[in-house]
Scaffold this motif. Structure first.
Motif: not given
Lengths: 65, 296
Positions: B89-100
């Motif tokens: 859920r946090i991932e959606q607002t990250k500029l550089v995502q962690r990735g699944s």
């Protein structure tokens, strides 16, 4: 086909209309190199795209997925 | 009865301590302080209790209680889902995502930590029941050390040589070393990239490493970690300076580009060396007969 998340061309900026054929993206004409760069930057900022150089004088603004 | 109280107490204390040792909030900003801490310490305490009560239950003998404890232990599988959902859920607002892949790795680690807590508590209370508290203390310390060691996995620096790469242009193409990164359109952007951009090349040490670094998930984890620590100059809808990791298809080398807020190349190299190797990205072609033969 779902193209909502796909990479697509948002705009084309060219000094010469002969370099661009008809297609889905709007074509913007520029009269100088400076104007062309400025147009590409403005379009990129307005639409959230990234300007790319095709190295033949044509710039495209691309929305990356 | 008195003996059982001490057994359970020692187990719970050792287990909760183990969870505290394994709970670190570092540059990954996770878990967040203080709410995430409270959640994980509480769950760690429950896990410790489950492990500590098992020995007296078996010694009594109360096999029904022991069976219920096994059922309770299974509930810790939920922790993985909880972590996964929160991070996704946090991932959606990250500029550089962690990735699944990274998210799965973190979620898996959180689940595993609770099992280590159960084992620590079980071993400590078991030792107290059989040999008394001095031995139990020794077992608790050994369990804590083992838990800590088990939590330290491989890092990128263990599988690849991480060296600075030259950031340059081949006409409009941005390159790091001889790896093509992306097309940069505007001359003004190119100047900025040449001035402030930093590049690193990852040279895999063997075929296993090459295939591991091939994984998009592993590369995304690297990009996330370097962006979180050194910062990036991208913003929402202004993605032309996006950090990227691209592969040289011939050599398997990975070129990494970052336009950081803190342009310290030495730190960038060190950060990449310490990025964990994601469990789901790990590849082992050299473990197979044909993989070894083909690698000759």
């Amino acid at each position: 086909m779902d193209t909502a998340g796909a990479t697509r061309i948002l705009a084309v900026v060219t000094p010469d209309s002969g370099l661009v054929g008809p297609g889905g993206a709007p074509v913007f004409m520029a009269h100088s190199q400076e104007e062309q760069e400025r147009l590409a930057l403005l379009l990129a900022r307005i639409m959230g795209g990234v300007p790319h150089d095709l190295e033949n004088g044509v710039y495209i603004v691309v929305k990356h997925s | 009865m008195q003996n059982h109280v001490l057994t359970i107490l020692l187990g719970v204390v050792a287990g909760t301590l183990a969870r505290l040792v394994m709970l670190r909030s570092d540059y990954r900003h996770y878990p967040s302080y203080p709410h995430g801490f409270v959640t994980h310490i509480s769950l760690g305490f429950i896990a410790a209790l489950v492990g500590a009560v098992a020995v007296p239950a078996l010694a009594k003998p109360d096999y029904v209680a022991a069976t219920f404890l096994i059922l309770a232990a299974q509930q810790f599988r939920e922790i993985r889902n909880m972590e996964r959902e929160t991070l996704a859920r946090i991932e959606q607002t990250k500029l550089v995502q962690r990735g699944s892949d990274y998210i799965e790795g973190i979620a898996g680690v959180f689940e595993a930590r609770n099992y280590l807590v159960i084992i620590t508590a079980l071993a400590t209370s078991g030792a107290n029941h059989l040999w008394g508290w001095p031995v139990a203390l020794g077992v608790a310390v050994i369990s804590l050390v083992i838990s800590h060691l088990l939590m330290q996995g491989e890092c990128v620096g263990d599988i690849a040589d991480v060296v600075p790469g030259k950031v340059h242009f081949d006409r409009s193409l941005l390159m790091v070393g001889d790896v093509v990164i992306m097309n940069v359109g505007l001359p003004a952007f190119r100047e900025k990239v040449l001035e402030e951009g930093r590049g690193v090349v990852l040279k895999p040490r063997d075929d296993d490493a090459r295939l591991t670094l091939d994984s998009i998930g592993q590369r995304q984890a690297i990009l996330h970690d370097i962006s979180v620590i050194l910062g990036t100059k991208i913003d929402e809808k202004e993605m032309e300076f996006m950090p990227l990791a691209k592969k040289n298809a011939d050599t398997g080398e990975i070129g990494i580009f970052l336009l950081p807020n803190e342009p310290d190349l030495e730190c960038l190299v060190e950060i990449i060396k310490k990025v964990p190797v994601i469990e789901s990205s790990k590849a082992r072609p050299l473990s197979s007969y044909y993989g070894r033969r083909a690698a000759d």
